[in-house]
Design a protein around this motif. Structure first.
Motif, mmCIF file in Angstrom:
data_model
loop_
_atom_site.group_PDB
_atom_site.id
_atom_site.type_symbol
_atom_site.label_atom_id
_atom_site.label_comp_id
_atom_site.label_asym_id
_atom_site.label_seq_id
_atom_site.Cartn_x
_atom_site.Cartn_y
_atom_site.Cartn_z
ATOM 1 N N ASP A 1167 -48.721 119.477 44.817
ATOM 2 C CA ASP A 1167 -49.169 119.670 44.227
ATOM 3 C C ASP A 1167 -48.755 118.839 42.453
ATOM 4 O OD1 ASP A 1167 -48.154 122.544 44.362
ATOM 5 O OD2 ASP A 1167 -46.378 122.606 44.455
ATOM 6 N N THR A 1168 -49.339 117.440 43.275
ATOM 7 C CA THR A 1168 -49.156 116.032 42.291
ATOM 8 C C THR A 1168 -50.606 115.886 41.459
ATOM 9 O OG1 THR A 1168 -50.118 114.926 43.895
ATOM 10 C CG2 THR A 1168 -47.403 115.444 43.950
ATOM 11 N N ARG A 1169 -51.318 117.071 42.280
ATOM 12 C CA ARG A 1169 -52.932 117.692 42.227
ATOM 13 C C ARG A 1169 -52.601 117.663 40.424
ATOM 14 N NH1 ARG A 1169 -52.361 122.893 43.833
ATOM 15 N NH2 ARG A 1169 -52.932 123.767 42.797
ATOM 16 N N TYR A 1170 -51.934 118.589 39.854
ATOM 17 C CA TYR A 1170 -52.172 119.394 38.710
ATOM 18 C C TYR A 1170 -51.530 118.095 37.445
ATOM 19 C CZ TYR A 1170 -50.840 121.364 34.382
ATOM 20 O OH TYR A 1170 -50.987 122.071 32.696
ATOM 21 N N ALA A 1171 -50.528 116.915 37.800
ATOM 22 C CA ALA A 1171 -50.166 115.903 37.186
ATOM 23 C C ALA A 1171 -51.170 114.384 37.120
ATOM 24 C CB ALA A 1171 -48.673 115.164 38.059
ATOM 25 N N PHE A 1172 -52.507 114.588 38.716
ATOM 26 C CA PHE A 1172 -53.082 113.213 38.655
ATOM 27 C C PHE A 1172 -54.111 113.403 37.318
ATOM 28 C CE2 PHE A 1172 -51.293 112.067 42.016
ATOM 29 C CZ PHE A 1172 -51.402 110.405 41.928
ATOM 30 N N GLN A 1173 -54.570 115.379 37.658
ATOM 31 C CA GLN A 1173 -55.167 115.706 36.945
ATOM 32 C C GLN A 1173 -55.067 115.736 35.310
ATOM 33 O OE1 GLN A 1173 -55.462 119.902 37.841
ATOM 34 N NE2 GLN A 1173 -56.723 120.002 39.290
ATOM 35 N N LEU A 1174 -53.986 115.869 34.911
ATOM 36 C CA LEU A 1174 -54.000 115.230 33.558
ATOM 37 C C LEU A 1174 -53.879 113.726 33.631
ATOM 38 C CD1 LEU A 1174 -50.377 117.023 32.576
ATOM 39 C CD2 LEU A 1174 -52.650 117.897 31.728
ATOM 40 N N ILE A 1175 -53.647 112.878 33.801
ATOM 41 C CA ILE A 1175 -53.522 111.653 33.999
ATOM 42 C C ILE A 1175 -55.129 111.506 34.203
ATOM 43 C CG2 ILE A 1175 -53.828 109.333 34.851
ATOM 44 C CD1 ILE A 1175 -50.994 110.757 36.260
ATOM 45 N N LEU A 1176 -56.110 111.945 34.765
ATOM 46 C CA LEU A 1176 -57.624 111.311 34.899
ATOM 47 C C LEU A 1176 -57.889 111.789 33.382
ATOM 48 C CD1 LEU A 1176 -59.910 110.287 36.239
ATOM 49 C CD2 LEU A 1176 -59.789 113.268 36.930
ATOM 50 N N LYS A 1177 -58.310 112.882 32.743
ATOM 51 C CA LYS A 1177 -58.267 113.649 32.334
ATOM 52 C C LYS A 1177 -58.545 112.094 30.471
ATOM 53 C CE LYS A 1177 -57.971 117.307 28.056
ATOM 54 N NZ LYS A 1177 -57.573 118.829 27.959
ATOM 55 N N GLU A 1178 -56.803 111.470 30.682
ATOM 56 C CA GLU A 1178 -56.257 110.809 29.750
ATOM 57 C C GLU A 1178 -56.889 109.673 30.105
ATOM 58 O OE1 GLU A 1178 -52.395 110.363 28.259
ATOM 59 O OE2 GLU A 1178 -52.055 112.787 28.440
ATOM 60 N N LEU A 1179 -57.249 108.977 31.318
ATOM 61 C CA LEU A 1179 -58.020 107.493 31.279
ATOM 62 C C LEU A 1179 -59.522 107.821 31.467
ATOM 63 C CD1 LEU A 1179 -56.767 106.922 34.700
ATOM 64 C CD2 LEU A 1179 -56.276 105.793 32.922
ATOM 65 N N GLN A 1180 -59.959 108.942 30.924
ATOM 66 C CA GLN A 1180 -61.474 109.681 30.637
ATOM 67 C C GLN A 1180 -61.733 109.198 29.220
ATOM 68 O OE1 GLN A 1180 -62.616 113.598 32.860
ATOM 69 N NE2 GLN A 1180 -62.972 111.493 35.190
ATOM 70 N N GLU A 1181 -60.374 109.700 28.425
ATOM 71 C CA GLU A 1181 -60.541 109.820 27.224
ATOM 72 C C GLU A 1181 -60.530 108.416 26.849
ATOM 73 O OE1 GLU A 1181 -57.810 112.771 25.933
ATOM 74 O OE2 GLU A 1181 -59.268 114.471 26.489
ATOM 75 N N GLU A 1182 -59.641 107.789 27.087
ATOM 76 C CA GLU A 1182 -59.849 105.879 27.261
ATOM 77 C C GLU A 1182 -60.739 105.630 27.158
ATOM 78 O OE1 GLU A 1182 -57.222 102.575 28.296
ATOM 79 O OE2 GLU A 1182 -56.844 103.730 28.996
ATOM 80 N N GLN A 1183 -61.490 106.041 28.392
ATOM 81 C CA GLN A 1183 -62.604 105.021 28.652
ATOM 82 C C GLN A 1183 -63.809 105.507 27.230
ATOM 83 O OE1 GLN A 1183 -63.890 105.788 32.506
ATOM 84 N NE2 GLN A 1183 -63.044 103.977 32.935
ATOM 85 N N ILE A 1184 -64.177 106.601 27.042
ATOM 86 C CA ILE A 1184 -64.866 106.926 25.755
ATOM 87 C C ILE A 1184 -64.673 106.904 24.442
ATOM 88 C CG2 ILE A 1184 -65.965 109.194 24.527
ATOM 89 C CD1 ILE A 1184 -65.001 110.708 26.924
ATOM 90 N N GLU A 1185 -63.054 105.935 24.281
ATOM 91 C CA GLU A 1185 -62.828 105.708 22.822
ATOM 92 C C GLU A 1185 -63.135 104.582 22.827
ATOM 93 O OE1 GLU A 1185 -58.868 106.531 21.594
ATOM 94 O OE2 GLU A 1185 -59.240 108.750 21.510
#
Length: 1296
Positions: A1167-1185
């Protein structure tokens, strides 16, 4: 056409009595008015007369006196009222409409006249000759030589008495003689010289004796410009002829005839032989028309005229004292003049004043014609005619118009030959136009009247100007000149015009009358009247009228922000009617009968120069044009557009008010004789509005200023009897006027301040309220008694000052701009200040109106303003008047106390943050807490007094926050920022805080009353419980309490906090409530997890802790999943739950149970995959910025990063991944071992699972340990997704 008296008496002896109504004016009950209704039985006499030569003993008085019992009826106040019947005079096939209503009569009710015997010698004087008789008035004493001309200001006397009719209801105000002279212009060769003035749609006509004016001019040097202009106009010097002996002879026998007619016995008695013809002529010159002297008195004379003991009073000041008096009491204006002292103004000397409607022309005329009556003949006029001289058309028009104006239906004519009575004839008024040798058309007379009125109205257009209507003797040309304009062109002073003051006063009185009607539609007219009034007057000579006019102008601009002034102080002493004394004037009915072309014995020539026509405003080229119907039409509006300048801009309106107030103050100041002892101030030098830093003001100075403030706001109880600072005497007109002007200026500045406050211009607002309070200070210095409406206004001013100081304290960042606004001054403001300083130092309110630099001092000043306003409203003077203002002031007082409480609370909080080591609470902190708490408590009392539960709840909420700050101050924090156990002081203050929050909830009762405040209090209460539980849990006081007690307290506080977490209501705080509820469940689960791990012995209790931990973990995960923005918290909770499952597995011995526990733990881990998906999304948005050129970066550089802009805590993520990876590897390894070593043969499903576990475990082991965080999280998501897919396929296969 006319019957003899005897014939008519015999013919009408059987007639019934006429219908007569006696009407009394309510305002003057001693003035009786007679309105005669037309009746067909007016002809004839009461009783039969057998012979005209009856003896004196046999002769009886004809007619019967009116009954003493009179019916009192409310007399009509203006023409057209019911209660009278128009007297219609028929001429041929057409009819002239005429209606006369007596507005005032000084004569007694008409009495019957004596019928003289035939052959009575009128040359012999009767016994009562020249004795004062009210029946004749001034008509019988003309032998003494009273001028036959109208007095130059007679129309003004009438206008002053009937001010209600001036401007709107009446077209013309004049002496009846002037009306007759105008209507006879086409028939007469005589000269016409009249002064015309316009007030609204009313024209005032007066005889302008130009020769008398020039006679005085040669003595005084005045009006030389007019004399020179007249000589150019006439082109010949004038000369006055003395009146002939024949003239005086005719006057004498007329006077004797009238006295005989009222004398019962008619006995002729010798006349004293001490009155010769020469004396008569001298008397004629002596009693000629009286002109007021020109206004040459010194200003000092004017000032002295106000003293009650002054004996010598200048002519113009005497006039002013006597005339401007009858202003309605209901106006909020001061009394202009002291009445009854030195009253020598223009008088209304007419025996009766009549409202005469002639066709569509409404006129107020004055008449002295004697009226007789009684019995069947209620009203007749007596005339004496020489039997040898026929009645000409001029005499006929005279008689006809006199009877129409006085509503007299019949004329009794006595004919004589050389003073010997011959016979009587009675003529109906409607028959006069048809008399032999005197036939004229009444329609033509009507056309003449309408044409003359239209001509004058079209050309006399300027109010305040004196127009001269002139026709030379023997000329057919009528010219109209504007003497005011000619005077200006001649560079003469305006006050050399003797009409200036009467016109100005009349304009003022009409304006006062219109103002009293309280109708805003008249305001444009009032403004025009007052401005024209002020233009006419010289400030040094007439400061009182000028000041009053400017004050009334300021009153026209409504300051709507102020309370209604209906109950305002009325400083006007009611104007009683002026007491007029009768002066003799003669009736010259027969003046023109003697010589039709005579011109009052003055010779004029008609040599008008063409170039002088250009000076005329208008010209009637031929008097014959006046007989043409509607030849002249009034094309010019009687009043030009005088729309009142209503501005929507408050500041503009107030500036108008202040400009008029300043002019009024200048007029008053200029009239005060005694100069102030202060050094002369330059009005161009600004008075500094200094400010001081609040830090530099000591407590002693502040308290002294407050005491002065409270002394000034209290109601004064004693009337002042001593002169003011400038030398004004209390009770004088200057004193009353300054009171009104000061108060008006104060109100105008108040509105300006309020408008500036609404515009957020707080520096400007403070400047205006300072000026307002300075005006009030000057008002208090002058006034001995403050009336309730003044005190109410002052309370409003203090409240506004408190508002401004509060706003300045809350907007300290713009202080430089506010200081610039505060320091600016207009020249007008400076001049008003200098006028104020003549009466007061204006220092009483400096403490509350200075611009300080310290917010604390500004809050302090604001609170004192509100306190002063409140004390004023509850004072003895206002306790019954200001109930509606009390609640707003109490609300302001509660608010400022809340603000001060918050200010000191924030100061205490700031002091805490500055302390490095918190071991002991300082005295300064405790003092701040006490101040804050005291203000909160007092504020709550204020709000509770007005039943304001919402604001009471807010103050309780703030008090709860103060308790939390006190609790934080008692936390033990060492130098290394580590803190000790949760102290009992902290618990005490947190519990107090919750008590205040609960009281606030109780005050609100329900959310429906005020949702926003309810939600705020609810949140603070939940926060307090949560903070208390967190501190108890994190810094458990194990040295004082047992573990189980602490756990119970934590659980209790957490559950209470959870109780006030509103998860259902959609609001801005709903996500916060969800996060807090998830955190509470997480913390409770962690606590029960810890208890389960540490509990030994009591198996039941362990099971209970285990079930509670699982329950709270489950709820926490569910809430974190809803939030979608707390991936770290979700990951931590899941990892703790996995650890809880691992700990549970450790106590198991069978492989089956272990396999089940491991499988369950792996599912939680999946079930932690949902938390990691949110973390991954934020990390990728940070890289774009960040737009990094390299796709990957080292873990070290990642660890050094401060974190993404979206709020993801990278260090927390790194820490959690460090826990996740070993735990994930451990679970996979244990599952692989357990499934490999199982004794039973594995199924196909088990083999697939084992294969998947090995694959995932292999990838996890081969992962680069130093890979970037993004890469590692991507790997975790991939592996977890692989496990989730396998688990889903297994579940599907199982269901199949």
């Amino acid at each position: 056409m006319c019957q003899t008296f005897l014939e008519r008496g015999l013919a009408t002896s059987e007639s019934t009595s006429a219908n007569v109504q006696i009407v009394r004016e309510l305002s003057t009950p001693w003035r009786a008015c007679l309105i005669v209704k037309k009746s067909p039985v007016f002809a004839g006499l009461n009783g039969r007369v057998s012979s005209m030569s009856a003896s004196a003993g046999d002769r009886e008085l004809l007619g019967t006196p009116l009954d003493n019992t009179k019916e009192e009826i409310s007399g009509p106040s203006c023409i057209g009222d019911s209660g009278k019947q128009d007297l219609a005079v028929c001429t041929g096939s057409s009819e002239i409409k005429s209606c006369a209503v007596v507005k005032y009569s000084a004569a007694p009710p008409p009495t019957s006249y004596a019928l003289l015997q035939e052959k009575t010698d009128l040359k012999l004087p009767p016994a009562n000759w020249l004795r004062e008789n009210p029946q004749l008035g001034s008509a019988g004493t003309t032998i003494l030589g009273s001028s036959s001309k109208s007095k130059p200001f007679s129309s003004f006397g009438m206008a002053y008495d009937f001010i209600d009719c001036i401007g709107d209801d009446v077209d013309v105000v004049s002496d009846s003689e002037n009306i007759k002279k105008l209507l006879k212009i086409p028939y007469s060769k005589s000269h016409v010289s009249m002064a015309v003035h316009r007030v609204g749609r009313t024209l005032l006509l007066d005889e302008l004796d130009i020769q008398e004016l020039f006679r005085r001019s040669s003595q005084t040097g005045d009006w030389m410009w007019l004399k020179e202009f007249y000589q150019r106009l006439i082109d010949q010097k004038w000369q006055r002829k003395k009146k002939s002996k024949e003239h005086w002879y005719q006057k004498a026998i007329l006077s004797k005839f009238l006295y005989y007619s009222i004398n019962g016995d008619g006995a002729a008695e010798p006349v004293p032989d001490n009155l010769n013809e020469g004396e008569k002529e001298n008397g004629a010159e002596e009693f000629s028309s009286s002109w007021p002297t020109t206004f040459t008195s010194a200003p000092s004379d004017i000032e002295e005229s106000d003293s009650p003991t002054q004996e010598s009073v200048s002519v113009d000041s005497k006039f002013a004292l006597g005339q401007v008096t009858s202003v309605p009491k209901e106006q909020n204006l001061p009394t202009l003049f002291d009445e009854g002292e030195n009253s020598q103004g223009l008088r209304n000397d007419f025996v009766r004043n009549i409202m005469w409607a002639f066709e569509d022309i409404h006129m107020l005329v004055g008449s002295n014609m004697p009226i007789f009556g009684g019995g069947r003949y209620p009203a007749v006029s007596l005339r004496l005619r020489d039997n040898n001289k026929p009645i000409n058309i001029l005499t006929g028009i005279d008689y006809w118009l006199d009877n129409l104006m006085c509503n007299v239906p019949e004329l009794v004519m006595c004919f004589h030959v050389n003073g010997i009575v011959q016979k009587y004839e009675m003529i109906k008024t409607e028959d006069i136009p048809h008399l032999e040798n005197s036939t004229f058309s009444t329609r033509v007379v009507k056309d003449i009247a309408q044409n003359i009125l239209s001509f004058l109205k079209s050309n006399c257009t300027k109010e305040g100007h004196t127009y001269w209507l002139f026709k030379a003797s023997g000329s057919d040309i009528v010219k109209l000149y504007d003497l005011t304009t000619l005077c200006e062109e001649a560079e003469e002073e305006k006050y050399q015009n003797p009409f200036t003051l009467p016109v100005a006063v009349l304009l003022y009185k009409v304006a006062c009358n219109l103002k009293a009607r309280l109708n805003r539609k008249h305001y444009g007219t009032i403004r025009t009247l007052l401005l024209n009034c002020v233009k006419l007057l010289d400030q040094e000579r007439h400061p009182q009228i000028i000041a009053s006019a400017h004050y009334m102008l300021s009153e026209l601009f409504q300051l709507g922000e102020l309370s209604d002034e209906d109950g305002a102080e009325s400083l006007r002493a009611g104007g009683s009617e002026d007491s007029y004394s009768d002066e003799d004037r003669e009736d010259d009915d027969d003046e023109e009968d003697l010589t039709e072309d005579s011109d009052d014995n003055v010779t004029y020539t008609n040599c008008s120069s063409p170039q002088d026509d250009s000076k005329a405003v208008a010209v009637i080229r031929s008097v014959g044009e006046l007989s043409v119907p509607e030849k002249y039409k009034s094309t010019h509006p009687i009043r030009p557009s005088s729309a009142f300048p209503v501005s929507q801009d408050k500041e503009e309106r107030c500036r108008h008010v202040l400009s008029y107030v300043l002019k009024g103050l200048k007029a008053v100041d200029g009239s005060i004789k005694k100069e102030s002892d202060l050094p002369a101030a330059d009005p161009n030098t600004p008075i500094p509005l200094k400010y001081e830093d609040g830090n530099a003001i000591g407590a002693c100075a502040a308290e002294k200023g407050i005491s002065l403030l409270l002394d000034r706001v209290g109601p004064l109880q004693e009337e002042q009897n001593h002169p003011t600072r400038s030398g004004m005497i209390p009770g004088s007109w200057q004193h009353r006027m300054k009171l009104q002007l000061f108060l008006k200026a104060s109100k105008a500045y108040y509105v300006l301040s309020d408008a500036a406050t609404n515009l957020l211009k707080y520096g400007r607002a403070l400047r205006y309220i300072k000026l307002s309070l300075q005006c009030y200070d000057a008002y208090c210095s002058v006034s001995g008694l403050l009336h309730p409406h003044v005190l109410q206004f002052h309370s409003q001013s203090l409240s506004l000052c408190g508002d401004i100081q509060l706003m300045l304290a809350q907007n300290a960042s713009n202080r430089a701009a506010y200081l610039e606004e505060y320091s600016y001054q207009t020249k007008e403001d400076q001049e008003i200040l200098h006028s104020l300083h003549r009466e007061s130092s204006c220092q009483a309110f400096n403490m509350i109106t200075d611009l300080a630099m310290d917010p604390e001092y500004q809050l302090f000043v604001s609170s004192k303003c509100y306190e002063a306003a409140y004390e004023l409203l509850i004072s003895e003077a206002l306790k019954d008047h200001a109930s509606d203002q009390l609640a707003p002031v109490l609300k302001r007082l509660g608010n400022i106390r809340n603000e001060m409480g918050v200010y000191y609370m924030n100061q205490a909080a700031a002091m805490q943050t500055e302390k490095e080591v918190k071991k002991v609470v300082s005295a300064a902190e405790q003092e701040l807490w006490k101040k804050s708490f005291s203000f909160f408590e007092n504020g709550m009392v204020d709000f509770e007094a007005i039943g304001d539960s919402t604001n009471t709840a807010l103050l309780l909420c703030n008090t709860g926050r103060l308790m939390r700050i006190c609790a934080q101050a008692h936390s033990d924090i060492s130098a290394d920022q580590s803190r000790g156990e949760f102290s009992p002081e902290e618990a005490l203050y947190y519990n107090k805080a919750t008590d205040y929050y609960l009281r606030a909830m109780k005050s609100l009762a329900s959310r429906e009353n005020h949702p926003a405040v309810w939600d705020s209090v609810n949140w603070e209460l939940s926060t307090t419980y949560f903070t208390l539980a967190t501190l108890l849990q994190d810094y458990a006081p194990l040295s004082r309490k047992a573990q189980e007690q602490i756990e119970r307290e934590v659980t209790d506080a957490m559950m209470k906090s959870l109780k006030y977490c509103d998860l259902q209501t959609e609001s801005a705080r709903q996500p916060l409530y969800q996060y807090r509820a998830a955190t509470i469940h997480h913390r409770l689960a962690s606590m029960y997890h810890s208890c389960f791990r540490n509990q030994v012995g009591d198996e039941h209790l362990r099971k209970q802790h285990r079930s509670l931990a699982e329950l709270h973990y489950s709820k926490a995960v569910g809430l974190f999943l809803i939030l979608k923005d707390a991936p770290c918290e979700l990951l931590r909770t899941l990892l703790e739950r996995v650890a809880f499952a691992e700990f549970t597995m450790a106590g198991q011995s069978s492989s089956g149970a272990k396999l089940k526990s491991l499988t369950g733990a792996l599912e939680i881990m999946t079930d932690t995959r949902y938390a990691f998906q949110l973390i991954l999304k934020e990390l990728q948005e940070e890289q774009i910025e960040l737009s990094e050129p390299e796709p990957a970066e080292s873990a070290e550089s990642t660890n050094m990063a401060s974190g993404p802009t979206l709020g993801l805590n990278l260090q927390e993520v790194m820490k959690l991944t460090g826990v996740f990876e070993p735990s994930f590897s451990f679970l996979l390894l244990q599952l692989i071992k357990l499934m490999t070593t199982m004794k039973r043969k594995p199924s196909k499903k088990d083999e697939d699972l084992l294969k998947t576990y090995r694959n995932v475990y292999s990838k996890l082991l081969r992962a680069e340990k130093n890979a970037a965080l993004v890469s590692r999280v991507e790997l975790y998501v991939e592996l977890l997704q692989q496990l989730a897919s396998q688990t889903a396929s297994e579940d599907t296969g199982t269901r199949l």
